[in-house]
Design a protein around this motif. Structure first.
Motif, short mmCIF file in Angstrom:
data_model
loop_
_atom_site.label_atom_id
_atom_site.label_comp_id
_atom_site.label_asym_id
_atom_site.label_seq_id
_atom_site.Cartn_x
_atom_site.Cartn_y
_atom_site.Cartn_z
N LYS A 29 -16.68 146.48 -99.28
CA LYS A 29 -16.77 146.36 -100.81
C LYS A 29 -17.26 145.02 -101.06
O LYS A 29 -17.19 144.08 -100.18
N ASP A 30 -17.64 144.98 -102.34
CA ASP A 30 -18.24 143.75 -102.93
C ASP A 30 -17.50 143.58 -104.27
O ASP A 30 -17.54 144.14 -105.18
N LYS A 31 -16.47 142.45 -104.37
CA LYS A 31 -15.66 142.20 -105.41
C LYS A 31 -14.81 143.21 -105.73
O LYS A 31 -14.66 143.77 -107.03
N ARG A 35 -19.90 148.62 -101.78
CA ARG A 35 -21.30 148.15 -101.61
C ARG A 35 -22.19 149.08 -101.70
O ARG A 35 -22.07 150.38 -100.97
N TRP A 210 -17.96 132.17 -102.35
CA TRP A 210 -18.49 133.25 -102.82
C TRP A 210 -19.22 133.11 -103.97
O TRP A 210 -20.25 134.03 -103.95
N ASP A 214 -23.34 134.57 -104.27
CA ASP A 214 -23.87 135.46 -105.26
C ASP A 214 -25.63 135.16 -105.63
O ASP A 214 -26.34 135.72 -105.99
N PRO A 218 -27.58 139.31 -101.18
CA PRO A 218 -26.48 139.97 -100.82
C PRO A 218 -25.95 140.29 -99.50
O PRO A 218 -24.89 140.40 -99.01
N ARG A 221 -23.54 137.44 -98.53
CA ARG A 221 -22.28 137.85 -99.13
C ARG A 221 -21.42 138.73 -97.98
O ARG A 221 -20.22 138.79 -98.27
N VAL A 222 -22.25 139.33 -97.27
CA VAL A 222 -21.62 140.02 -96.01
C VAL A 222 -21.40 139.22 -94.89
O VAL A 222 -20.15 139.07 -94.37
#
Length: 242
Positions: A29-31, A35, A210, A214, A218, A221-222
């Motif tokens: 998941k992203d926010k 994903r 975080w 951005d 991407p 972000r993981v």
């Protein structure tokens, strides 16, 4: 593709569902949204056993390895990137002082120490005094970020329990950022209070991280939050609890 055998990730089989659950959320998941590039939820293990994450830990590890390398390179070599390479990449990105030839434990402790000590810079003298008391730091007479940082780093070198406490604090902050709530890991009142004091400062650092991710892309972000979570998980599993 399949999980690339990696002795540095095999310990995931010993983790509980609560710790693994945070890692799964980071990978899928992203926010709060699914994903677009994740593949874990498509795996047979996820479909069969979720939310009993321990039963499909290799699928979780494989998903993490995939995020460590780009898709084309993964296809050529038949799998993702091993943990040490991803960990060193994350440390470089976060400007952690480390030796790439050191043990995984040592590199991870440097990573966690960097996050913890960065948060001390955002604390008041009163908070620093409270943290020193709650973490049992000895001989801290000047409650400045520098003095408390030196005390914590010294204690981490001498005490596995200090490493455990650090990992619990950071893991709780990641869970709050990802899940909206902490973990049930704090087993004593002092550690629970310390988590409360760190809540703001580490929360600000994670929020800023975080935001920066951005911009970074991407994959980071993981891999960055997932690697921090894995580092916490290993120390929680391996370190003495008192």
């Amino acid at each position: 593709m399949a999980y690339q055998n990696d002795t540095d990730l095999d310990f995931l089989s010993q983790c509980d569902n609560e710790l693994l659950g945070v890692l799964v959320e980071i990978l899928t998941k992203d926010k709060g949204e699914e994903r677009l590039t994740e593949t874990l939820t498509l795996s047979n293990g996820y479909k069969m056993y979720h939310p009993n994450h321990v039963r499909y830990w290799q699928d979780i590890a494989e998903s993490y390895q995939r995020f460590g390398g780009n898709t084309f390179v993964n296809m050529v070599r038949g799998g993702g990137v091993l943990y040490r390479e991803i960990l060193c990449d994350v440390c470089d990105k976060l400007k952690v002082n480390y030796n790439s030839d050191a043990s995984i434990d040592f590199i991870e402790i440097n990573l966690l120490s960097k996050i913890l000590t960065d948060s001390l810079e955002k604390m008041t003298p009163e908070q620093l005094k409270e943290i020193s008391n709650d973490l049992g730091l000895k001989n801290v007479t000047s409650f400045t970020p520098q003095a408390v940082t030196i005390a914590i780093q010294g204690a981490m070198k001498l005490s596995g329990f200090m490493v455990y406490q650090t990992a619990v604090i950071i893991a709780n902050m990641i869970a709050k950022a990802i899940l909206g709530h902490g973990l049930s890991l704090a087993t004593n009142a002092a550690l629970t209070r310390a988590i409360g004091v760190f809540l703001g400062p580490i929360g600000w650092i994670i929020t800023a991280l975080w935001t920066a991710l951005d911009i970074a892309g991407p994959a980071y972000r993981v891999t960055i939050p997932a690697t921090i979570q894995i580092a916490c998980m290993r120390q929680i599993i391996n370190a003495p609890k008192g």
